[in-house]
Design an enzyme around this catalytic site. Structure first.
Site, PDB file in Angstrom:
ATOM      1  CD  GLU A   1      -4.599  -7.877   1.703  1.00 15.71           C
ATOM      2  OE1 GLU A   1      -5.507  -7.191   2.197  1.00 15.71           O
ATOM      3  OE2 GLU A   1      -3.397  -7.570   1.801  1.00 15.71           O
TER       4      GLU A   1
ATOM      5  CD  GLU B   1      -2.842  -1.321   2.376  1.00 15.38           C
ATOM      6  OE1 GLU B   1      -2.870  -0.394   3.195  1.00 15.38           O
ATOM      7  OE2 GLU B   1      -3.498  -2.371   2.503  1.00 15.38           O
TER       8      GLU B   1
END
Ligand code: 9MR
Length: 377
Positions: free
Chosen positions: A266, A161
């Site tokens: 995910e 991220e």
């Protein structure tokens, strides 16, 4: 009792035994077999699942998965809670679980702006460390963690991220201390610590064109520097109307063109009403609980199970279609019971994002996903 009478009784005993011991899951197809020609299939494991090896979560994982990811135990704040202390026990347990069951073990994650103690970035006087001092800490962290699991963890989410939704890097403490090449340095150190490990960049909302293009540039930058990068993880915290199938395909194709793999790292699909128009997975984004945002506290109606199943099928069909590029699909959790989405972005909702329900039963979405593997054959 004669031998003949034995042969009469035996089938009845076997049927009775099966009725007692075989759960309905035993009749479900096995995901890792269903997708054996396409990609690895797995789940993120909490420490509770790992510790309870005889439990129902672990039974689902052992039956269906050939890969596991550490949901939390390898994050900086867990494994390296203060700059001179490492806590390895939960991560050791996770890796041992994977090894014992011959699973592909994925480490998540080495470098993140979140889940890292702010004290990691400052000196004893609380002053932000300079580049060299912070690089030394980064190297210590990566060489210690990757080195410990060398040859056991197959691949690492090296950086998580780092990009904003608009494309540029976040102005995180990593950028403030080291500079924008903290990403390259992390990949360099990870490769030094385990030259055989696969190395990935991982992020959410990579279907969005600006962020996708930024991720492509990030990979090209690493490649230009001669650094190892094996894949890009698109987290896959998806909803009913995002990503669009076009954007998802465009992302997969763009990453494939770089010669690296796509990992869906995910995956979960949120069917609850959105709390706002935000579509990412920033764990700091929060909203207030209101009844209309928690419409199914007692169970998901059949009609909505079908809607969820259809959406899962739509997404998996694309992953199957591009399975030459998509190397792994990891669900973010095992059952709806313990999904992070029960508490994000609103604490206390009853969420239904995974393939197994709160009673550990396969949902209609499970069957829909299985059907995508055989659909075009
Ligand atoms: O599912 C994870 C949850 O249990 C943790 O409390 C949270 C903070 O560490 O992280 C969740 O996992 C996140 C993952 O590490 C990175 N992408 C977003 C995931 C969901 O928030």
């Amino acid at each position: 009792m004669s031998a003949q009478r034995h042969t009469h009784i035996l089938p009845a005993i076997i049927i009775a035994f099966c009725a007692i011991t075989c759960s309905s899951e035993d009749k479900e197809p096995v995901l890792k077999e269903v997708f054996s020609q396409h990609f690895l299939i797995g789940a993120a494991l909490s420490d509770d699942v790992v510790k309870n090896e005889q439990g129902q979560d672990a039974a689902i994982v052992l039956r269906h998965c050939n890969t596991i990811t550490a949901e939390n135990v390898m994050k900086w704040v867990r494994i390296h809670p203060s700059w001179d202390t490492y806590v390895f026990e939960p991560a050791d347990r996770f890796v041992a679980f994977g090894q014992q069951h011959n699973m592909v073990i994925i480490g998540h994650t080495l470098v993140w702006h979140d889940q890292t103690d702010n004290a990691a970035f400052v000196d004893a006087q609380g002053k932000l460390l300079n580049r060299d001092a912070m690089l030394a800490r980064l190297k210590d962290h990566i060489s210690t963690v990757v080195g410990r699991y060398k040859g056991k963890v197959k691949g690492w989410d090296v950086v998580n991220e780092a990009l904003t939704d608009e494309g540029p890097l976040r102005t995180s403490l990593w950028v403030q201390t080291i500079g924008e090449d903290f990403v390259a340095k992390a990949f360099e150190y990870a490769h030094e610590a385990d030259p055989d490990a696969e190395l990935y960049y991982n992020d959410f909302s990579l279907d969005k064109p600006a962020k996708r293009d930024a991720a492509v540039q990030l990979v090209k930058d690493l490649q230009t520097r001669g650094l190892r990068i094996d894949g890009v993880g698109i987290q896959g915290h998806w909803g009913m109307d995002y990503p669009t199938t076009e954007n998802l395909e465009a992302f997969i194709t763009a990453v494939g063109a770089l010669g690296v793999k796509v990992l869906v790292t995910e995956m979960d699909v949120d069917i609850l009403p959105p709390a706002w128009d935000y579509q990412g997975a920033d764990i700091n984004a929060r909203a207030e609980l209101r009844d209309e945002l928690n419409p199914y506290p007692g169970g998901l109606p059949d009609s909505m199970q079908t809607v969820l199943a259809n959406r899962y099928a739509e997404l998996f069909s694309i992953l199957v279609k591009h399975s030459a590029i998509v190397d792994r699909v990891t669900l973010w959790g095992v059952t709806d019971r313990t999904s992070w989405l029960n508490d994000w972005p609103i604490i206390g909702r009853t969420s239904y994002p995974l393939l197994f329900d709160r009673e550990y039963k396969a949902k209609p979405a499970f069957r829909a996903v299985v059907n995508t593997a055989t659909a075009g054959r």
